[in-house]
Every structure is written in structure tokens, then in C-alpha cells.
Motif scaffolding. Sequence first.
Motif, PDB file in Angstrom:
ATOM      1  N   ALA A  13       0.120  15.514  -6.157  1.00 21.53           N
ATOM      2  CA  ALA A  13      -0.843  16.490  -5.638  1.00 21.53           C
ATOM      3  C   ALA A  13      -0.151  17.782  -5.229  1.00 21.53           C
ATOM      4  CB  ALA A  13      -1.586  15.891  -4.452  1.00 21.53           C
ATOM      5  N   CYS A  14       1.008  17.665  -4.574  1.00 20.73           N
ATOM      6  CA  CYS A  14       1.724  18.863  -4.132  1.00 20.73           C
ATOM      7  C   CYS A  14       2.233  19.660  -5.332  1.00 20.73           C
ATOM      8  CB  CYS A  14       2.870  18.459  -3.217  1.00 20.73           C
ATOM      9  SG  CYS A  14       3.782  19.845  -2.504  1.00 20.73           S
ATOM     10  N   THR A  15       2.739  18.961  -6.341  1.00 22.85           N
ATOM     11  CA  THR A  15       3.272  19.634  -7.535  1.00 22.85           C
ATOM     12  C   THR A  15       2.173  20.407  -8.259  1.00 22.85           C
ATOM     13  OG1 THR A  15       4.937  17.887  -7.789  1.00 22.85           O
ATOM     14  CG2 THR A  15       4.479  19.267  -9.712  1.00 22.85           C
TER      15      THR A  15
ATOM     16  N   ALA B 210      -8.296  32.446  -5.424  1.00 19.87           N
ATOM     17  CA  ALA B 210      -7.015  31.915  -5.913  1.00 19.87           C
ATOM     18  C   ALA B 210      -6.984  31.958  -7.436  1.00 19.87           C
ATOM     19  CB  ALA B 210      -6.819  30.491  -5.422  1.00 19.87           C
ATOM     20  N   VAL B 211      -6.028  32.704  -7.959  1.00 20.69           N
ATOM     21  CA  VAL B 211      -5.826  32.760  -9.401  1.00 20.69           C
ATOM     22  C   VAL B 211      -4.445  32.224  -9.736  1.00 20.69           C
ATOM     23  CG1 VAL B 211      -5.742  34.238 -11.437  1.00 20.69           C
ATOM     24  CG2 VAL B 211      -7.352  34.748  -9.582  1.00 20.69           C
ATOM     25  N   THR B 212      -3.452  32.826  -9.152  1.00 22.36           N
ATOM     26  CA  THR B 212      -2.069  32.343  -9.299  1.00 22.36           C
ATOM     27  C   THR B 212      -1.463  32.217  -7.919  1.00 22.36           C
ATOM     28  OG1 THR B 212      -1.215  34.593  -9.497  1.00 22.36           O
ATOM     29  CG2 THR B 212      -1.801  33.443 -11.556  1.00 22.36           C
ATOM     30  N   ASP B 213      -0.388  31.462  -7.844  1.00 24.73           N
ATOM     31  CA  ASP B 213       0.327  31.278  -6.583  1.00 24.73           C
ATOM     32  C   ASP B 213      -0.603  30.821  -5.464  1.00 24.73           C
ATOM     33  OD1 ASP B 213       2.762  31.207  -5.272  1.00 24.73           O
ATOM     34  OD2 ASP B 213       2.473  33.197  -4.392  1.00 24.73           O
ATOM     35  N   ALA B 214      -1.506  29.893  -5.788  1.00 25.84           N
ATOM     36  CA  ALA B 214      -2.459  29.397  -4.793  1.00 25.84           C
ATOM     37  C   ALA B 214      -1.728  28.557  -3.751  1.00 25.84           C
ATOM     38  CB  ALA B 214      -3.534  28.563  -5.481  1.00 25.84           C
ATOM     39  N   PRO B 215      -2.184  28.592  -2.504  1.00 25.71           N
ATOM     40  CA  PRO B 215      -1.529  27.801  -1.473  1.00 25.71           C
ATOM     41  C   PRO B 215      -1.875  26.319  -1.621  1.00 25.71           C
ATOM     42  CG  PRO B 215      -3.485  28.837  -0.569  1.00 25.71           C
ATOM     43  CD  PRO B 215      -3.334  29.361  -1.976  1.00 25.71           C
ATOM     44  N   TRP B 216      -0.963  25.484  -1.111  1.00 27.82           N
ATOM     45  CA  TRP B 216      -1.239  24.045  -1.025  1.00 27.82           C
ATOM     46  C   TRP B 216      -1.699  23.761   0.389  1.00 27.82           C
ATOM     47  CZ3 TRP B 216       1.781  19.587   1.005  1.00 27.82           C
ATOM     48  CH2 TRP B 216       1.220  18.362   0.620  1.00 27.82           C
TER      49      TRP B 216
ATOM     50  N   HIS C   9     -15.137  18.490   1.411  1.00 27.33           N
ATOM     51  CA  HIS C   9     -15.654  18.865   0.090  1.00 27.33           C
ATOM     52  C   HIS C   9     -14.614  19.660  -0.697  1.00 27.33           C
ATOM     53  CE1 HIS C   9     -18.353  20.436  -2.977  1.00 27.33           C
ATOM     54  NE2 HIS C   9     -18.025  21.671  -2.627  1.00 27.33           N
ATOM     55  N   PHE C  10     -13.731  20.363  -0.001  1.00 25.57           N
ATOM     56  CA  PHE C  10     -12.724  21.199  -0.667  1.00 25.57           C
ATOM     57  C   PHE C  10     -11.495  20.390  -1.108  1.00 25.57           C
ATOM     58  CE2 PHE C  10     -15.089  24.107   2.048  1.00 25.57           C
ATOM     59  CZ  PHE C  10     -15.354  25.161   1.186  1.00 25.57           C
ATOM     60  N   PHE C  11     -11.420  19.140  -0.714  1.00 28.17           N
ATOM     61  CA  PHE C  11     -10.217  18.349  -0.970  1.00 28.17           C
ATOM     62  C   PHE C  11     -10.561  17.228  -1.957  1.00 28.17           C
ATOM     63  CE2 PHE C  11      -9.731  20.503   2.994  1.00 28.17           C
ATOM     64  CZ  PHE C  11      -8.394  20.853   3.056  1.00 28.17           C
ATOM     65  N   PRO C  12     -10.162  17.372  -3.204  1.00 26.45           N
ATOM     66  CA  PRO C  12     -10.585  16.431  -4.244  1.00 26.45           C
ATOM     67  C   PRO C  12      -9.951  15.054  -4.141  1.00 26.45           C
ATOM     68  CG  PRO C  12      -9.020  18.004  -5.143  1.00 26.45           C
ATOM     69  CD  PRO C  12      -9.329  18.467  -3.752  1.00 26.45           C
ATOM     70  N   ARG C  13      -8.923  14.905  -3.318  1.00 26.52           N
ATOM     71  CA  ARG C  13      -8.228  13.623  -3.299  1.00 26.52           C
ATOM     72  C   ARG C  13      -7.870  13.217  -1.877  1.00 26.52           C
ATOM     73  NH1 ARG C  13      -3.357  12.081  -7.479  1.00 26.52           N
ATOM     74  NH2 ARG C  13      -3.470   9.831  -7.225  1.00 26.52           N
ATOM     75  N   THR C  14      -8.050  11.936  -1.590  1.00 23.67           N
ATOM     76  CA  THR C  14      -7.625  11.344  -0.324  1.00 23.67           C
ATOM     77  C   THR C  14      -6.594  10.262  -0.633  1.00 23.67           C
ATOM     78  OG1 THR C  14      -9.712  11.762   0.834  1.00 23.67           O
ATOM     79  CG2 THR C  14      -8.312  10.004   1.702  1.00 23.67           C
ATOM     80  N   VAL C  15      -5.458  10.335   0.014  1.00 20.53           N
ATOM     81  CA  VAL C  15      -4.409   9.328  -0.125  1.00 20.53           C
ATOM     82  C   VAL C  15      -4.335   8.540   1.181  1.00 20.53           C
ATOM     83  CG1 VAL C  15      -1.939   8.923  -0.388  1.00 20.53           C
ATOM     84  CG2 VAL C  15      -3.084  10.651  -1.791  1.00 20.53           C
TER      85      VAL C  15
END
Length: 568
Positions: free
Chosen positions: A315-317, A404-410, A432-438
Motif C-alpha cells: 500500500a505504501c509503495t 492529486a496528479v503526481t507526487d500524491a501524499p500517502w 470512504h477515502f481509504f480503500p484498504r484496511t489491514v
Amino acid sequence: MTGPPVRNSIRVSWQRSEASNVDIDRPAPTYLDRFDRETTLTRAAGPVIDALASELTDEPVCIILTDAKGVVLDRRGGDASLLRRLDAVDLAPGFRYAESEVGTNGIGTALEIGGPILVNGAEHYNGQLRVFSCAGALITHPVTGGLLGVLDITTKARNTNSVLLSFAKLAAKRIQERVIEEASALDRALLSDYYAACRHSGGSVIALGDEVFMMNTHAQQHFDAVDQAALIDRARDARGGPKPLVFLTDLPSGTVARMAYQPTFVRDTLAGGVIQIKEQREPATARAQTRIPSIPGTVGTSAVWRHVSQEVLDACTRTDWLVAEGEPGVGKLCLLRAVHDHASSSRHLAILDPAGLPEPDELVAAARAELDSGSDLIIRHAHLLQAEAIDGLTELLQIVRDNAVTDAPWIALTVLADRGQDSGQLDTQLLHFFPRTVVVPPLRHHLEDIPALVRSLLCKAGFADLTLSTTTVNQLMRLAWAGNITQLRGVLTAIARKRRSGVVQLEELPPECRATTRRHLTPLEALERDAIVEALSNSGGDKAAAAGALGMSRATIYRKIRDFGIVT
């Protein structure tokens, strides 16, 4: 104590009472304002006590039910005069009538000697109890043999007779029969739901009750032994819940399992629950990866930990916004920070916590400033966000995502797995903005990582010269670790306060780590466990000497060592 000669069992009980510093003039039982009134014992005893009480209306005889620690759960019957006297000495629901607190009595002494006893008026250690005679009989589980409680019959001393103890023993026996009857009904209901789930789902099914565990052939064939153990652990976490529940769990093999828990009831009594399991495997390309890279700053080589580390790294990558969910102390923030340092070391990482920025507008302003400066962002303890902060962050994240187009924040959040009923706005609006939960696993799901964690935590704390013996580490790997890695760090810190180097042996562990029971202990039980562990340590493991120091019989200390799972 003065007076006529007394029976040896009473004399020894007086000695225990004196050693416990029991007040001879005024009984002082501990009051517990919270205790479980709905148990196997109370359900089985209810009809028996109802029947007995109806026969003893306005008679000077009172029926008292306690749990295995002497806490009064129910009190029935008795005329007005007797009840007033019982109230005066706090022999009432919620009070603990252990021998160590009120001295010789039919309840506490029966628990101490492990058998029935009649204590007549003057045989009581406490002066205010000598107006009573009480007969206590133990109630044990007919199948497991475990101690459930005491059935006590109390009357005024002048009314005592030899039948009192027989009456108590017969009532206790009837309650034990009712335990079997109720268990059979509960087990039948659970078995019926289990068979129905197996027929209708065609997949993997687990059923758990107080004394029952079942896993169907499908589950045994489709999951290896390691994955089965993980499924059982997660199933135990869900057991006892009164409401249906669906949750995901990461298995050591890399499989994600969807577990749907459905409780089983017999009228209003929870019999257990049935869990249907569906596999949600990762794509073949993900499973084909040869090796998950080691991430500096994280500790653990178990399959479960490596799997969750890989999820966060992926996810971070990809700069996928992420929610890290888990119990307190599992290492959510540590994992996120380590992965970010490994994958995006060139970018600044800001960490905000609602606890440190209690004003909603202050937190939103800080988040906006960090994102405007080009930082990545972690909001820790997001379940603590107030409604105003959630509204502000929702607006901010929408702007960030739209622009966000490029260099979007994590961006990542940490939340508790069990965050209560007030999380509706967080779940429906912000997440809603977070597509994944670990889900970051609790320590009890990857106990094999404890040796590495111990080494790492000691080194970080500056105690690199301190090591734990193999026996000591093995004991740590047997514990439930309700507080997870945070609790482990606390235990190691406590050890390091007493010694800075060398090898820590088993007997040097804190008392909480010398017992392996996984049930939740009350504060009183925890104190009792710690006292026994300390006495055993002081006596070099001599149980008889430890019992003498604590004013217990040898039978009692052996029983308590077994109940608490104390390692000697």
C-alpha cells in the motif's frame, strides 16, 4: 481463642483466620459492585433454590449461593429477623465470604478444605457470626470436576440440627444434576445449528461452546494445521458474543479468511456460536512472490506478521491510503512508520494524534499544513476523532484526492478493532477515502515472534547484556498477552529494574507471567495469584511452606496453583 475444645478442622481454620489477620469483632467482607450474575451455576441453581425457598417461606432458614471465590450470588428464604441479622454482617449478594476475609464460616471454610462442613455458632472465628450456624456444600461441575461454587444453608445458632448439612449436600447435588441437564440442552442446540450450517454452506464450519468444540471435515482438509490453529484462536475471540459478527483474519499461509459468527441461544441463554469460513485468497501473482523483504524497524518472521507487513508495504509503495486496525499495543504505528521509512525514506512523515490536539479545528489545521508542505501523514487513534474533526478532515481529504496528479501524499490511519458504537461517522464518512484496511494481529496470534521481540525490546531499552533463558522465553510464549507488545515491553522493563545483565530465569518473571490461565482474573484473584507466586518464590518452590506462609491448607494451594496455571 478461648473456650471449650473444638474439632480439629475448626481449630485449623481459626489458625488460618488468625494468620490472615481477620477481625475477630467485626466481619469485613469485600464488596464487588460488578460480578457475573448469569453463569452456568446461577442458571442451574435458580430452579432448585426457587423450589427450596417456596418450602421455607417465613422459616428461620436462609439459602445462600456463592461462586467459587465465596462471592454471594443469591440469597433466598429466611424470616424477617434472620434477614436483618444477615444484612448486619453483610452476608448478602455481592459480598465475598472467603475465610481469609471473615474467618471460619460455612462458605469460606468449605472452599478452603475442599469439602462440606457445618460450622455451629461458637465455632465461628468472628464474634458477630456466632449467632448463626451454617452448612456449606461445594458445587462442582459433574463433567469437568471444576469448582462452581457453594450452596450454604444458614440459620440462627439455636435452631441448628444435624440435618442442616445433609440438606445442603442434597441441594448441591440437585444443582449439579441441573448443570448436566442445562449443558445437554445447550449442547444439543449448538450441535443442531452446527449441522445446519454444514449442510447449507458446504464449506468450512467451526462451532464453540463452553465445553464443546467442533470443526467439520471441510475445514480440516482445506486448512493446514498452522492455519487451523489461527482460525481457532480467532474463533475463541468471537465466542461469547450475543450478536452476529463478520470479520476478516489473515492466516499464516497468506490466505484471508472471512469468518461469519452466528450465536446460538436456548431461550435467553447463550449456548455458544457457529462460525462459517470463506476463503478470500490473494491473486496468484501475489502468492507467487518468492520472498517478503525484511523491513528494518519491524520484528517478526512468522507468516502472519510477514503477510501483514507485505500488505502495508504494498500500500505504501503504491501510495494507497490505508487503515491499520487492531487491538491496543499490537504495533500499528510502529509498523506504519517502519514501512514508510523503508519505502519512502525521502519523504517527511507527519504523525498527528487527536489526544495531543484535542481541539478539532487545531487537528484539521495541522493536517492541512503538513499535507501542503508535501509530507505524508499518519493520524493515530483516529477512532478518537470528534465529529467536527471528521467533517474537517473529510473536506480536506476530498480536496487532496481531487487535486492529486503526481507526487500524491500517502495517508494512513490507526484505529482500534473494537471501537464501540460511536464510530458510525468515522466508518461511513472518513474511511470512504481509504480503500484498504489491514488488521495488525494481536501478539497471541504470532507467539513465535516473542524471542525476536524480547531481544529487540531489551536492546532498544539499553539492556543488550540481559538475556532470558530458554525456559523463561518458552513460558512467555504460553501467555495470552491481552496487552500485546506493549504489555511485553512492560514486563521486560520490570525485569530490567531488578537486574541489568545476565540470564533471567523462570522464577524471576513477574507473578503475572508465572500463571498461564487465559480467563480474565478479577483484581482480587490477581492479588491472590501474585501472593501465591511470591510465597512459592520465597520458599524455593516448597508448596507446603508457601501454604503455611499464606495460612492456606496444602489442598487449597495445590488447587489454586492448578486453577491459576502457576508454573512451579
